[in-house]
Motif scaffolding. Sequence first.
Motif, mmCIF file in Angstrom:
data_model
loop_
_atom_site.group_PDB
_atom_site.id
_atom_site.type_symbol
_atom_site.label_atom_id
_atom_site.label_comp_id
_atom_site.label_asym_id
_atom_site.label_seq_id
_atom_site.Cartn_x
_atom_site.Cartn_y
_atom_site.Cartn_z
ATOM 1 N N PRO A 1 -12.753 0.974 -37.518
ATOM 2 C CA PRO A 1 -13.961 0.203 -37.203
ATOM 3 C C PRO A 1 -15.023 0.183 -38.294
ATOM 4 C CG PRO A 1 -13.259 1.434 -35.279
ATOM 5 C CD PRO A 1 -12.392 1.894 -36.413
ATOM 6 N N ARG A 2 -14.997 1.134 -39.231
ATOM 7 C CA ARG A 2 -16.028 1.199 -40.261
ATOM 8 C C ARG A 2 -15.536 0.857 -41.671
ATOM 9 N NH1 ARG A 2 -20.862 3.626 -39.029
ATOM 10 N NH2 ARG A 2 -21.017 4.570 -36.961
ATOM 11 N N LEU A 3 -14.248 0.717 -41.870
ATOM 12 C CA LEU A 3 -13.700 0.548 -43.217
ATOM 13 C C LEU A 3 -12.715 -0.606 -43.260
ATOM 14 C CD1 LEU A 3 -13.372 1.724 -46.150
ATOM 15 C CD2 LEU A 3 -11.492 3.103 -45.216
ATOM 16 N N ASP B 1 -11.131 -15.748 -60.779
ATOM 17 C CA ASP B 1 -11.482 -14.333 -60.608
ATOM 18 C C ASP B 1 -10.743 -13.756 -59.409
ATOM 19 O OD1 ASP B 1 -13.237 -14.518 -62.724
ATOM 20 O OD2 ASP B 1 -14.966 -14.983 -61.460
ATOM 21 N N HIS B 2 -10.194 -12.550 -59.584
ATOM 22 C CA HIS B 2 -9.456 -11.878 -58.515
ATOM 23 C C HIS B 2 -9.962 -10.439 -58.399
ATOM 24 C CE1 HIS B 2 -6.347 -15.085 -58.322
ATOM 25 N NE2 HIS B 2 -6.680 -15.228 -59.604
ATOM 26 N N ARG B 3 -10.063 -9.941 -57.164
ATOM 27 C CA ARG B 3 -10.527 -8.570 -56.985
ATOM 28 C C ARG B 3 -10.025 -8.000 -55.655
ATOM 29 N NH1 ARG B 3 -14.780 -11.845 -55.507
ATOM 30 N NH2 ARG B 3 -16.020 -11.255 -53.675
ATOM 31 N N ILE B 4 -9.933 -6.681 -55.615
ATOM 32 C CA ILE B 4 -9.627 -5.936 -54.397
ATOM 33 C C ILE B 4 -10.836 -5.067 -54.093
ATOM 34 C CG2 ILE B 4 -8.124 -4.209 -53.337
ATOM 35 C CD1 ILE B 4 -5.902 -5.186 -55.203
ATOM 36 N N GLU B 5 -11.268 -5.059 -52.837
ATOM 37 C CA GLU B 5 -12.543 -4.446 -52.497
ATOM 38 C C GLU B 5 -12.442 -3.614 -51.215
ATOM 39 O OE1 GLU B 5 -16.310 -6.865 -52.983
ATOM 40 O OE2 GLU B 5 -16.235 -6.727 -50.801
ATOM 41 N N PHE B 6 -13.033 -2.424 -51.245
ATOM 42 C CA PHE B 6 -13.199 -1.585 -50.053
ATOM 43 C C PHE B 6 -14.654 -1.676 -49.607
ATOM 44 C CE2 PHE B 6 -9.442 0.405 -51.880
ATOM 45 C CZ PHE B 6 -8.667 0.694 -50.759
ATOM 46 N N ASN B 7 -14.876 -1.821 -48.294
ATOM 47 C CA ASN B 7 -16.227 -1.865 -47.748
ATOM 48 C C ASN B 7 -16.336 -0.870 -46.607
ATOM 49 O OD1 ASN B 7 -17.670 -4.291 -49.084
ATOM 50 N ND2 ASN B 7 -15.651 -5.089 -48.523
ATOM 51 N N TYR B 8 -17.420 -0.092 -46.613
ATOM 52 C CA TYR B 8 -17.640 0.909 -45.565
ATOM 53 C C TYR B 8 -18.975 0.646 -44.883
ATOM 54 C CZ TYR B 8 -17.945 5.356 -43.120
ATOM 55 O OH TYR B 8 -18.052 6.328 -42.145
ATOM 56 N N GLN B 9 -18.952 0.626 -43.551
ATOM 57 C CA GLN B 9 -20.161 0.416 -42.763
ATOM 58 C C GLN B 9 -20.708 1.758 -42.286
ATOM 59 O OE1 GLN B 9 -19.630 -2.062 -39.326
ATOM 60 N NE2 GLN B 9 -21.646 -1.615 -38.489
ATOM 61 N N PHE B 10 -22.000 2.015 -42.560
ATOM 62 C CA PHE B 10 -22.639 3.255 -42.134
ATOM 63 C C PHE B 10 -23.257 3.113 -40.739
ATOM 64 C CE2 PHE B 10 -22.609 3.455 -46.751
ATOM 65 C CZ PHE B 10 -22.115 4.723 -46.971
ATOM 66 N N ALA C 1 -21.659 0.072 -48.001
ATOM 67 C CA ALA C 1 -21.394 0.328 -49.415
ATOM 68 C C ALA C 1 -19.989 -0.158 -49.709
ATOM 69 C CB ALA C 1 -21.522 1.815 -49.744
ATOM 70 N N GLY C 2 -19.794 -0.671 -50.895
ATOM 71 C CA GLY C 2 -18.481 -1.186 -51.266
ATOM 72 C C GLY C 2 -18.177 -0.942 -52.727
ATOM 73 N N ALA C 3 -16.895 -0.904 -53.049
ATOM 74 C CA ALA C 3 -16.439 -0.764 -54.428
ATOM 75 C C ALA C 3 -15.167 -1.587 -54.588
ATOM 76 C CB ALA C 3 -16.167 0.697 -54.779
ATOM 77 N N GLY C 4 -15.048 -2.217 -55.731
ATOM 78 C CA GLY C 4 -13.887 -3.060 -55.951
ATOM 79 C C GLY C 4 -13.351 -2.957 -57.363
#
Length: 238
Positions: A209-211, A229-238, A11-14
């Motif tokens: 290891p997951r984020l 286009d520019h963005r900052i994004e967090f991604n988390y691995q389940f 899951a990710g949000a940016g």
Amino acid sequence: MSDPLAVYTQAGAGYSDKGLNLKVGQTYDTGSDTTMGMNVLEVKGIAGEAIGFRDSNNPKFSGVDDSIDSIRFRNFSVDLTNGRGAQVDVNYNFDSQQGSASYSFIQALPKFGPVNLYPLAGAGLAAGDPLNDPARIGEDQLQDRFDIHGTFYVLGMYAKVEITDKIWLNYNPMYMGIISGSNVYKNTGFAGSDALMAHEFALSYQINPRLNLRYFANWNQKVNFDDGDHRIEFNYQF
């Protein structure tokens, strides 16, 4: 998580210049011990006028509003025996009411030093509200139709440079050109031209290891880096 061929539930949000982006990815059973599969859905440009950092009064960034900007769906699979991936990529932009769907192959090459290269080749079709094709002016209910404008090819590469075990860079150039289609699409389908060179740069940091935290920039030969286009994004691995 730094491997373009990695398959994992995520899951990710940016936060982007055009609002919020949300992403979910789910692995699935391919029925084979040697392949892995994943579906990824992204929703982009949520509440862009309210929280994005583009000036909607600037003509260069017109069209930024609080509705969803676009969606993207990808079905991705990878063969674990040869490092080859295949991807269905579907995009739709709600502002322009234009979309595309493509199928491409990605191949992992042997690593040399800190560099990994993943060449890509594919083809697709573009569709949406009818373009203003002079050959079709006068058709009944032209603006109420959803047309296939034509076909295109894409040639590119994902490139990764490992700075440390937690920091890496990506540069992903993609060249797209028109194969066939309506008169207007063949001449203007890619930003007013019949071909386009697009660029993506990313700087990433693996928090644990997951984020991870990633900064992305996208631009092309018609739009310079600053206006891209520019963005900052967090991604988390389940």
